[in-house]
Design an enzyme around this catalytic site. Structure first.
Site, PDB file in Angstrom:
ATOM      1  N   LYS A 146       0.791  -1.241   0.124  1.00  0.00           N
ATOM      2  CA  LYS A 146      -0.017  -0.071   0.008  1.00  0.00           C
ATOM      3  C   LYS A 146       0.759   1.426   0.202  1.00  0.00           C
ATOM      4  O   LYS A 146       0.430   2.259  -0.767  1.00  0.00           O
ATOM      5  CB  LYS A 146      -0.896   0.283   1.314  1.00  0.00           C
TER       6      LYS A 146
ATOM      7  N   ARG B  22     -10.046   0.766   8.924  1.00  0.00           N
ATOM      8  CA  ARG B  22      -9.808  -0.890   8.974  1.00  0.00           C
ATOM      9  C   ARG B  22     -10.945  -1.571   9.718  1.00  0.00           C
ATOM     10  O   ARG B  22     -10.752  -2.791  10.075  1.00  0.00           O
ATOM     11  CB  ARG B  22      -8.689  -0.865   9.867  1.00  0.00           C
TER      12      ARG B  22
ATOM     13  N   ARG C 128      11.213  -5.340   5.280  1.00  0.00           N
ATOM     14  CA  ARG C 128      11.075  -3.832   5.070  1.00  0.00           C
ATOM     15  C   ARG C 128      11.761  -3.009   5.857  1.00  0.00           C
ATOM     16  O   ARG C 128      12.060  -3.271   7.253  1.00  0.00           O
ATOM     17  CB  ARG C 128       9.471  -3.650   5.334  1.00  0.00           C
TER      18      ARG C 128
ATOM     19  N   ARG D  14      10.609  -0.894  11.570  1.00  0.00           N
ATOM     20  CA  ARG D  14       9.350  -0.613  12.457  1.00  0.00           C
ATOM     21  C   ARG D  14       9.354  -1.860  13.403  1.00  0.00           C
ATOM     22  O   ARG D  14       9.392  -3.060  13.076  1.00  0.00           O
ATOM     23  CB  ARG D  14       8.216  -0.671  11.684  1.00  0.00           C
TER      24      ARG D  14
ATOM     25  N   ARG E  92      -0.761  -9.140  13.016  1.00  0.00           N
ATOM     26  CA  ARG E  92      -1.669  -8.175  12.268  1.00  0.00           C
ATOM     27  C   ARG E  92      -2.485  -8.532  10.991  1.00  0.00           C
ATOM     28  O   ARG E  92      -3.518  -8.323  10.674  1.00  0.00           O
ATOM     29  CB  ARG E  92      -0.558  -7.144  11.611  1.00  0.00           C
TER      30      ARG E  92
HETATM   31  P1  AMP Z   1       0.132   0.711   9.129  1.00  0.00           P
HETATM   32  O1  AMP Z   1       1.480   1.549   9.225  1.00  0.00           O
HETATM   33  O2  AMP Z   1      -1.013   1.046   8.483  1.00  0.00           O
HETATM   34  O3  AMP Z   1       0.678  -0.792   9.075  1.00  0.00           O
HETATM   35  O4  AMP Z   1      -0.389   0.666  10.750  1.00  0.00           O
HETATM   36  C1  AMP Z   1       0.470   0.647  12.079  1.00  0.00           C
HETATM   37  C2  AMP Z   1      -0.378   0.162  13.119  1.00  0.00           C
HETATM   38  O5  AMP Z   1      -1.072   1.387  13.416  1.00  0.00           O
HETATM   39  C3  AMP Z   1      -1.360  -0.748  12.837  1.00  0.00           C
HETATM   40  O6  AMP Z   1      -0.951  -2.358  13.137  1.00  0.00           O
HETATM   41  C4  AMP Z   1      -2.422  -0.380  14.186  1.00  0.00           C
HETATM   42  O7  AMP Z   1      -2.020  -0.594  15.263  1.00  0.00           O
HETATM   43  C5  AMP Z   1      -2.522   1.174  13.801  1.00  0.00           C
HETATM   44  N1  AMP Z   1      -3.606   1.663  13.025  1.00  0.00           N
HETATM   45  C6  AMP Z   1      -3.252   2.225  11.826  1.00  0.00           C
HETATM   46  N2  AMP Z   1      -4.399   2.477  11.247  1.00  0.00           N
HETATM   47  C7  AMP Z   1      -5.229   2.055  11.980  1.00  0.00           C
HETATM   48  C8  AMP Z   1      -6.568   2.146  11.807  1.00  0.00           C
HETATM   49  N3  AMP Z   1      -7.337   2.591  10.794  1.00  0.00           N
HETATM   50  N4  AMP Z   1      -7.306   1.471  13.054  1.00  0.00           N
HETATM   51  C9  AMP Z   1      -6.723   0.927  14.030  1.00  0.00           C
HETATM   52  N5  AMP Z   1      -5.670   0.831  14.116  1.00  0.00           N
HETATM   53  C10 AMP Z   1      -4.733   1.263  13.173  1.00  0.00           C
END
Ligand code: AMP
Length: 217
Positions: free
Chosen positions: A13, A86, A125, A158, A169
């Site tokens: 993404k 999400r 990554r 990360r 996740r």
């Molecule tokens: P990402 O960078 O999109 O993979 O997001 C990293 C982390 O942020 C996720 O594993 C969640 O803990 C939190 N997170 C990001 N976006 C959301 C969302 N829309 N709803 C809930 N948690 C989120």
């Protein structure tokens, strides 16, 4: 154009978001980036978010919805949402925010990928700490190992890109986020474009751009 970019963690993404922004010039809002910025600010909320993210869990809907609504309403023009919504509750809230602004979604792009490929992609990554530019130790290696091509800074991994967190996740994605795609399909208000994320980044980008352009016509 207002687009939601969906897909499991590691589907590409972030990489596709860069390409779409380059092509269509919309504002990219990544919920993960917004939460990581809050975490870096050292605020009380940031500390709470850091704990949740480190466990690979989802941030509670009320916090997400409030932070994202604020970010979305500050954007004028095209919008690319990445990592949000999400959950179905977040999708319903987004519909409300956009309806109130008189600017509904144009498309939902769903990038798919296999679980094992996802684990390999995510654990390899790395990103630049200041610009967020994304690399992969094997598939998108920087010119000098561990160093950002653009800033010369040391690349970082990360916390939530470690294997056991990635598996958590993925589990959460299947339980909470796959129903969001069903929500958009059932509501029938917006086109869901499904793209196979197991292709090269160029192929995924080309297919996504073509589908969005066709949809806009
Ligand atoms: P990402 O960078 O999109 O993979 O997001 C990293 C982390 O942020 C996720 O594993 C969640 O803990 C939190 N997170 C990001 N976006 C959301 C969302 N829309 N709803 C809930 N948690 C989120």
């Amino acid at each position: 154009m207002r687009v939601v970019l969906m897909g499991p963690p590691g589907a590409g993404k972030g990489t596709q978001a860069e390409r779409l922004v380059e092509k269509f010039g919309m504002t990219h809002l990544s919920s993960g980036d917004i939460f990581r910025a809050e975490k870096s600010s050292g605020s009380e909320l940031g500390e709470k978010l850091a704990e949740i993210m480190a466990r690979g869990e989802l941030v509670p809907d009320d916090i997400v919805v409030e932070m994202m609504a604020k970010a979305i309403t500050a954007v004028d023009g095209g919008l690319l949402l990445d990592g949000f919504p999400r959950t179905v509750a977040q999708a319903q809230s987004l519909d409300k925010t956009l309806d109130e602004a008189g600017s509904p979604l144009d498309a939902v792009v769903m990038i798919t990928a296999d679980d094992e490929a996802i684990v390999e992609r995510i654990t390899g990554r790395r990103s630049c700490p200041s610009t967020g530019k994304i690399y992969h130790v094997k598939y998108m290696a920087p010119k000098v190992e561990g160093i950002c091509d653009e800033t010369g800074e040391k690349l970082v991994q990360r916390d939530d890109d470690k294997e056991e967190v990635v598996r958590e996740r993925l589990k959460n994605y299947k339980m909470q986020t796959e129903p969001v795609v069903a929500y958009y399909r059932d509501a029938g208000k917006v086109q869901v474009i499904e793209v196979n994320g197991m292709q090269t980044p160029d192929e995924v980008a080309a297919e996504t751009v073509a589908a969005l352009e066709a949809q806009g016509r």
